[in-house]
Design a protein around this motif. Structure first.
Motif, PDB file in Angstrom:
ATOM      1  N   ILE A   1       0.848  -1.180   0.000  1.00  0.00           N
ATOM      2  CA  ILE A   1       0.000   0.000   0.000  1.00  0.00           C
ATOM      3  C   ILE A   1       0.887   1.236   0.000  1.00  0.00           C
ATOM      4  N   THR A   2       0.593   2.155  -0.915  1.00  0.00           N
ATOM      5  CA  THR A   2       1.361   3.392  -1.016  1.00  0.00           C
ATOM      6  C   THR A   2       0.475   4.570  -0.630  1.00  0.00           C
ATOM      7  N   GLY A   3       0.793   5.203   0.477  1.00  0.00           N
ATOM      8  CA  GLY A   3       0.020   6.355   0.907  1.00  0.00           C
ATOM      9  C   GLY A   3       0.441   7.597   0.136  1.00  0.00           C
ATOM     10  N   ILE A   4      -0.520   8.327  -0.411  1.00  0.00           N
ATOM     11  CA  ILE A   4      -0.183   9.509  -1.203  1.00  0.00           C
ATOM     12  C   ILE A   4      -1.096  10.683  -0.854  1.00  0.00           C
ATOM     13  N   ASP A   5      -0.620  11.857  -1.214  1.00  0.00           N
ATOM     14  CA  ASP A   5      -1.408  13.079  -1.137  1.00  0.00           C
ATOM     15  C   ASP A   5      -1.697  13.491  -2.575  1.00  0.00           C
ATOM     16  N   ASN A   6      -2.961  13.564  -2.942  1.00  0.00           N
ATOM     17  CA  ASN A   6      -3.329  13.886  -4.318  1.00  0.00           C
ATOM     18  C   ASN A   6      -2.813  15.241  -4.778  1.00  0.00           C
ATOM     19  N   TYR A   7      -2.499  16.111  -3.832  1.00  0.00           N
ATOM     20  CA  TYR A   7      -2.026  17.454  -4.177  1.00  0.00           C
ATOM     21  C   TYR A   7      -0.507  17.550  -4.166  1.00  0.00           C
ATOM     22  N   GLU A   8       0.149  16.431  -3.863  1.00  0.00           N
ATOM     23  CA  GLU A   8       1.610  16.410  -3.809  1.00  0.00           C
ATOM     24  C   GLU A   8       2.146  15.747  -5.082  1.00  0.00           C
ATOM     25  N   THR A   9       2.802  16.531  -5.921  1.00  0.00           N
ATOM     26  CA  THR A   9       3.282  16.042  -7.220  1.00  0.00           C
ATOM     27  C   THR A   9       4.228  14.861  -7.074  1.00  0.00           C
ATOM     28  N   LEU A  10       5.130  14.909  -6.119  1.00  0.00           N
ATOM     29  CA  LEU A  10       6.105  13.829  -5.931  1.00  0.00           C
ATOM     30  C   LEU A  10       5.413  12.520  -5.577  1.00  0.00           C
ATOM     31  N   ASP A  11       4.352  12.579  -4.778  1.00  0.00           N
ATOM     32  CA  ASP A  11       3.618  11.365  -4.416  1.00  0.00           C
ATOM     33  C   ASP A  11       2.963  10.749  -5.644  1.00  0.00           C
ATOM     34  N   VAL A  12       2.359  11.587  -6.464  1.00  0.00           N
ATOM     35  CA  VAL A  12       1.699  11.104  -7.685  1.00  0.00           C
ATOM     36  C   VAL A  12       2.722  10.490  -8.635  1.00  0.00           C
ATOM     37  N   MET A  13       3.882  11.121  -8.761  1.00  0.00           N
ATOM     38  CA  MET A  13       4.929  10.608  -9.646  1.00  0.00           C
ATOM     39  C   MET A  13       5.454   9.268  -9.138  1.00  0.00           C
ATOM     40  N   THR A  14       5.495   9.093  -7.812  1.00  0.00           N
ATOM     41  CA  THR A  14       5.942   7.820  -7.236  1.00  0.00           C
ATOM     42  C   THR A  14       5.010   6.691  -7.644  1.00  0.00           C
ATOM     43  N   VAL A  15       3.704   6.943  -7.557  1.00  0.00           N
ATOM     44  CA  VAL A  15       2.719   5.936  -7.956  1.00  0.00           C
ATOM     45  C   VAL A  15       2.835   5.654  -9.453  1.00  0.00           C
ATOM     46  N   LYS A  16       2.998   6.694 -10.237  1.00  0.00           N
ATOM     47  CA  LYS A  16       3.141   6.534 -11.687  1.00  0.00           C
ATOM     48  C   LYS A  16       4.340   5.652 -12.030  1.00  0.00           C
ATOM     49  N   LYS A  17       5.457   5.875 -11.329  1.00  0.00           N
ATOM     50  CA  LYS A  17       6.660   5.090 -11.577  1.00  0.00           C
ATOM     51  C   LYS A  17       6.441   3.622 -11.229  1.00  0.00           C
ATOM     52  N   LYS A  18       5.737   3.362 -10.117  1.00  0.00           N
ATOM     53  CA  LYS A  18       5.483   1.977  -9.702  1.00  0.00           C
ATOM     54  C   LYS A  18       4.580   1.262 -10.708  1.00  0.00           C
ATOM     55  N   ILE A  19       3.602   1.996 -11.235  1.00  0.00           N
ATOM     56  CA  ILE A  19       2.709   1.410 -12.242  1.00  0.00           C
ATOM     57  C   ILE A  19       3.494   1.066 -13.510  1.00  0.00           C
ATOM     58  N   GLU A  20       4.383   1.973 -13.917  1.00  0.00           N
ATOM     59  CA  GLU A  20       5.203   1.723 -15.106  1.00  0.00           C
ATOM     60  C   GLU A  20       6.096   0.506 -14.917  1.00  0.00           C
ATOM     61  N   GLU A  21       6.644   0.347 -13.711  1.00  0.00           N
ATOM     62  CA  GLU A  21       7.506  -0.808 -13.419  1.00  0.00           C
ATOM     63  C   GLU A  21       6.716  -2.112 -13.506  1.00  0.00           C
ATOM     64  N   LEU A  22       5.464  -2.093 -13.033  1.00  0.00           N
ATOM     65  CA  LEU A  22       4.620  -3.281 -13.114  1.00  0.00           C
ATOM     66  C   LEU A  22       4.281  -3.617 -14.565  1.00  0.00           C
ATOM     67  N   ILE A  23       4.000  -2.586 -15.357  1.00  0.00           N
ATOM     68  CA  ILE A  23       3.664  -2.799 -16.767  1.00  0.00           C
ATOM     69  C   ILE A  23       4.817  -3.451 -17.512  1.00  0.00           C
ATOM     70  N   LEU A  24       6.039  -3.018 -17.191  1.00  0.00           N
ATOM     71  CA  LEU A  24       7.222  -3.555 -17.875  1.00  0.00           C
ATOM     72  C   LEU A  24       7.451  -5.032 -17.568  1.00  0.00           C
ATOM     73  N   GLN A  25       6.818  -5.537 -16.504  1.00  0.00           N
ATOM     74  CA  GLN A  25       6.975  -6.947 -16.141  1.00  0.00           C
ATOM     75  C   GLN A  25       6.162  -7.859 -17.058  1.00  0.00           C
ATOM     76  N   PHE A  26       5.184  -7.295 -17.741  1.00  0.00           N
ATOM     77  CA  PHE A  26       4.364  -8.081 -18.647  1.00  0.00           C
ATOM     78  C   PHE A  26       5.026  -8.157 -20.021  1.00  0.00           C
ATOM     79  N   GLY A  27       4.853  -9.295 -20.690  1.00  0.00           N
ATOM     80  CA  GLY A  27       5.400  -9.456 -22.020  1.00  0.00           C
ATOM     81  C   GLY A  27       4.655  -8.597 -23.034  1.00  0.00           C
ATOM     82  N   SER A  28       5.327  -8.257 -24.101  1.00  0.00           N
ATOM     83  CA  SER A  28       4.709  -7.433 -25.138  1.00  0.00           C
ATOM     84  C   SER A  28       3.721  -8.257 -25.959  1.00  0.00           C
TER      85      SER A  28
END
Length: 239
Positions: A1-28
């Motif tokens: 679980i990743t706690g974030i503040d919707n108004y904090e840009t760095l928190d949103v970018m952290t979630v975005k990065k984690k989602i991108e890392e998960l996507i890269l784990q899937f085959g093309s």
């Protein structure tokens, strides 16, 4: 679980990065180029015309222009279930004649219709509000369409499909267990029914699971939703 503040840009970018890392784990996957072009043009068409949903006839015309030779339903199902770029419900009456390109339409429809239901000036009588708060039941016949949103019957069909509400057979009433008053787990010795306890190794319950499980149990076993509906949450506890 990743706690974030919707108004904090760095928190949103952290979630975005984690989602991108998960996507890269899937085959093309190989996707026909015309399908990708169709998806892009369809969203651009909706954006230019300020639409949240596009009719099937317009989709068919856009697909033809983009050189899509495959069955349109197959393409739309892929973009819904595999790519997740749009919403298409071929088996839901009222929703199967268009494609939702902007997901905000769903959220706005739910929030605005709920606000309208509880509006003290134009909303339903107090008894309906109390019934909704205390027993999770609401009368669909007193709910009115809101401009710019899904029609009431379309929204209810979608909520039933997603196991969020269940229609009370033979009436205009619907049951929404997610709004039932929160209560501590209790064991009613006078009741003939037993509690159903579900445990999770990670220590938290997935959001929305109680609601979906309740709807599935009610529909599959054809349980009646009566005076005891307000105590339903006490019978199924998730930890």
């Amino acid at each position: 679980i990743t706690g974030i503040d919707n108004y904090e840009t760095l928190d949103v970018m952290t979630v975005k990065k984690k989602i991108e890392e998960l996507i890269l784990q899937f085959g093309s996957q190989d996707i026909p180029a015309p399908w990708l072009v169709f998806d892009f043009v369809l969203h651009k068409y909706a954006e230019v015309n300020k639409l949240c949903k596009v009719g099937k006839s317009d989709c068919k015309e856009i697909a033809h222009i983009c050189g899509v030779k495959d069955d349109l339903n197959r393409v739309l199902r892929y973009l819904h279930f595999e790519a997740g770029t749009l919403l298409y419900y071929p088996h839901i009456p009222g929703l199967n004649q268009y494609v939702i390109t902007d997901f905000q339409l769903i959220f706005d429809s739910i929030s605005k219709i709920i606000i309208q239901y509880f509006n003290s000036a134009s909303g339903p009588h107090l008894k309906h509000k109390d019934l909704f708060k205390q027993k999770g039941q609401f009368d669909a016949s007193v709910v009115r369409d809101v401009e710019g949103c899904l029609k009431v019957d379309e929204l209810l069909s979608l909520l039933c499909h997603r196991h969020i509400v269940s229609k009370v057979k033979g009436t205009n009433m619907y049951f929404m267990p997610s709004v039932l008053p929160k209560d501590e787990m209790s064991h009613n010795l006078s009741s003939k029914s037993s509690s159903f306890l579900v445990l999770f190794d990670h220590g938290y319950c997935p959001v929305g699971l109680f609601c979906a499980a309740a709807m599935e149990l009610i529909s599959s076993h054809k349980w009646e939703i009566n005076k005891g509906a307000s105590q339903f949450r006490n019978k199924i506890n998730f930890y």
